[in-house]
Design an enzyme around this catalytic site. Structure first.
Site, PDB file in Angstrom:
ATOM      1  N   ARG A  48     -96.713 -67.602  -5.174  1.00 36.22           N
ATOM      2  CA  ARG A  48     -96.070 -66.505  -5.925  1.00 36.22           C
ATOM      3  C   ARG A  48     -95.784 -65.328  -4.989  1.00 36.22           C
ATOM      4  O   ARG A  48     -94.785 -64.633  -5.144  1.00 36.22           O
ATOM      5  CB  ARG A  48     -96.926 -66.050  -7.114  1.00 36.22           C
ATOM      6  N   TYR A 101     -71.662 -58.271 -16.198  1.00 33.86           N
ATOM      7  CA  TYR A 101     -72.096 -59.490 -16.880  1.00 33.86           C
ATOM      8  C   TYR A 101     -72.817 -59.104 -18.181  1.00 33.86           C
ATOM      9  O   TYR A 101     -73.638 -58.167 -18.187  1.00 33.86           O
ATOM     10  CB  TYR A 101     -73.007 -60.295 -15.944  1.00 33.86           C
ATOM     11  N   ASP A 173     -73.955 -55.397  -7.787  1.00 34.32           N
ATOM     12  CA  ASP A 173     -73.957 -56.833  -8.062  1.00 34.32           C
ATOM     13  C   ASP A 173     -72.761 -57.428  -7.321  1.00 34.32           C
ATOM     14  O   ASP A 173     -71.608 -57.207  -7.694  1.00 34.32           O
ATOM     15  CB  ASP A 173     -73.884 -57.083  -9.572  1.00 34.32           C
ATOM     16  N   LYS A 198     -74.306 -68.927  -8.548  1.00 32.62           N
ATOM     17  CA  LYS A 198     -72.842 -69.000  -8.442  1.00 32.62           C
ATOM     18  C   LYS A 198     -72.428 -69.532  -7.067  1.00 32.62           C
ATOM     19  O   LYS A 198     -72.638 -70.699  -6.802  1.00 32.62           O
ATOM     20  CB  LYS A 198     -72.225 -67.627  -8.728  1.00 32.62           C
TER      21      LYS A 198
HETATM   22  N1  PLP Z   1     -74.471 -61.175 -12.304  1.00 28.04           N
HETATM   23  C1  PLP Z   1     -73.263 -61.704 -12.564  1.00 28.04           C
HETATM   24  C2  PLP Z   1     -72.033 -61.022 -12.059  1.00 28.04           C
HETATM   25  C3  PLP Z   1     -73.159 -62.870 -13.331  1.00 28.04           C
HETATM   26  O1  PLP Z   1     -71.953 -63.375 -13.594  1.00 28.04           O
HETATM   27  C4  PLP Z   1     -74.350 -63.473 -13.828  1.00 28.04           C
HETATM   28  C5  PLP Z   1     -74.296 -64.706 -14.636  1.00 28.04           C
HETATM   29  O2  PLP Z   1     -73.261 -65.149 -15.050  1.00 28.04           O
HETATM   30  C6  PLP Z   1     -75.582 -62.877 -13.533  1.00 28.04           C
HETATM   31  C7  PLP Z   1     -75.600 -61.733 -12.762  1.00 28.04           C
HETATM   32  C8  PLP Z   1     -76.853 -63.460 -14.029  1.00 28.04           C
HETATM   33  O3  PLP Z   1     -77.212 -64.558 -13.248  1.00 28.04           O
HETATM   34  P1  PLP Z   1     -78.088 -65.794 -13.765  1.00 28.04           P
HETATM   35  O4  PLP Z   1     -77.268 -66.498 -14.794  1.00 28.04           O
HETATM   36  O5  PLP Z   1     -78.346 -66.584 -12.523  1.00 28.04           O
HETATM   37  O6  PLP Z   1     -79.326 -65.234 -14.357  1.00 28.04           O
END
Ligand code: PLP
Length: 383
Positions: A48, A101, A173, A198
């Site tokens: 962890r 998101y 992000d 992604k």
């Molecule tokens: N940030 C963006 C821009 C996303 O498109 C997503 C998910 O689609 C996330 C964060 C969250 O990621 P996760 O689905 O791996 O938790």
């Protein structure tokens, strides 16, 4: 060294014992200590807190983002959550991009508000709006650029200049463009966040997340949360992500070229009302897209004439494009944000920020562009 060399070699080396070229999957909870006095002599105690396979990925991503270090997580949401936990206390305020998101909006409004954190969802495309939204108790500015799903851009350099002057960390992000095309830390931001689910993975195989910090101090505060809350990435996921990352630049380039071809086709189609792709001259922030990133990425969206019913018919008619959530994979994915990725954003908020009912999101994959265009053309014929 160039990005392509680094994406393959950074952070990893052949296994000292066997010579295995790939980093082994260290599937072990604990690490044997030579003696009490030599506790942590080899750097590991319990998975962890740190795991060698995960550390290899963390080091690679830190180098690719020009950061101090990186922490990896079970999902992208866990990465975002670690940033919120490391920076915000009850009574604090955060400025967050009004388009992001849907899970980010949900985390802020449905969970962190319960703990007494205040949020302003701001049009971060306007640095002035960010500056005006900052209050005495603002402790984090969180932007997503390009934003999911509208692709709205934030000027990272301009917003970072504002946050730096006020001593507030700016987290970006960077999931949509990856460091191959956009390096938030070089533009002045403090944290670069990824859903590694992604483009780093790229093969629809894993869910994971990462936070690259610019300074040791920020990295330490986030690493503390990673260990204390236990939202870690598993060694197997780290290993798969390590392999995916080695081809990131090649996939990004080809997927982006495909996205441009698809966007140009859609722009010329009489049944398509609107296409949004940062690489098109018609994109309203095309100049910013060109100046702050070295490529336009592989995400686009469009609206079909006839609104939601027509969009639904199209999404139900495509055969090669796959109707599914997720993005960034070698498979082209078509998504309806209002029913899928952004369903938890209230209708009024969606309308306010331009996530329309008829918006169709496309994550363009690695197939032949002609085949994708033929598939979309056949589906548009049915609308
Ligand atoms: N940030 C963006 C821009 C996303 O498109 C997503 C998910 O689609 C996330 C964060 C969250 O990621 P996760 O689905 O791996 O938790």
């Amino acid at each position: 060294m160039g990005f392509s060399t680094k994406q393959i070699h950074a952070g990893v080396e052949p296994d000292a014992e066997s010579g295995a070229i790939l980093t082994p999957i260290h599937q072990s909870t604990t690490f044997v200590q030579p003696s009490v006095d030599e506790y942590l002599a080899k750097g590991y105690s319990y998975s962890r807190s740190a795991n060698p396979t995960v550390r290899a990925l963390e080091k690679k991503l830190a180098i690719l983002e020009d950061g101090y270090d990186c922490t990896c997580y079970a999902t992208g949401m866990a990465a975002i959550q670690a940033v919120l936990q490391a920076t915000l206390n009850a009574g604090d305020h955060a400025v967050v991009s009004d388009v992001a998101y849907g899970g980010t909006y949900r985390l802020c409004t449905k969970i962190y508000r319960r703990y007494g954190v205040e949020f302003s969802f701001v049009n971060t495309a306007s640095p002035e709006a960010v500056e005006m939204a900052i209050k005495e108790n603002t402790r984090l500015v969180f932007t997503e650029t390009p934003a999911n799903p509208t692709l709205k851009l934030t000027d990272i350099e301009a917003v970072s200049a504002i946050t730096r002057a006020k001593g507030i960390p700016h987290a970006v992000d960077n999931t949509f463009l990856t460091p191959f095309y956009q390096k938030p830390l070089d533009l002045g931001a403090d944290l670069s966040i990824h859903s590694t689910t992604k483009y780093f993975d790229g093969h629809n195989a894993t869910v994971g997340g990462a936070v690259v910090a610019k300074t040791e101090q920020l990295d330490e505060s986030i690493r503390f949360v990673q260990n204390a809350t236990g939202v870690i990435m598993s060694p197997m996921v780290a290993w798969l992500t390590l392999q995916g990352t080695k081809t990131l630049s090649v996939r990004m380039e080809r997927q982006s070229a495909n996205a441009r071809a698809v966007a140009e086709f859609l722009e010329g189609h009489p049944k398509v009302e609107r296409v949004s792709y940062p690489g098109l001259d018609s994109f309203d922030q095309h100049d910013l897209a060109k100046s702050q990133a070295s490529g336009f990425g592989a995400m686009l969206w469009f609206e079909v004439e006839g609104g939601l019913p027509a969009g639904k018919r199209l999404m139900d008619s495509v055969e090669l494009c796959t109707l599914a959530e997720n993005l960034g994979s070698v498979e082209t994915l078509i998504t309806h944000p209002v029913t899928m990725t952004h369903a938890d954003v209230e209708e009024a908020e969606r309308q306010r920020v331009g996530i329309t009912d008829g918006l169709v999101r496309l994550s363009v994959g690695l197939e032949d562009a002609e085949d994708l265009i033929a598939d979309l053309k056949a589906a548009l014929d049915k609308v």
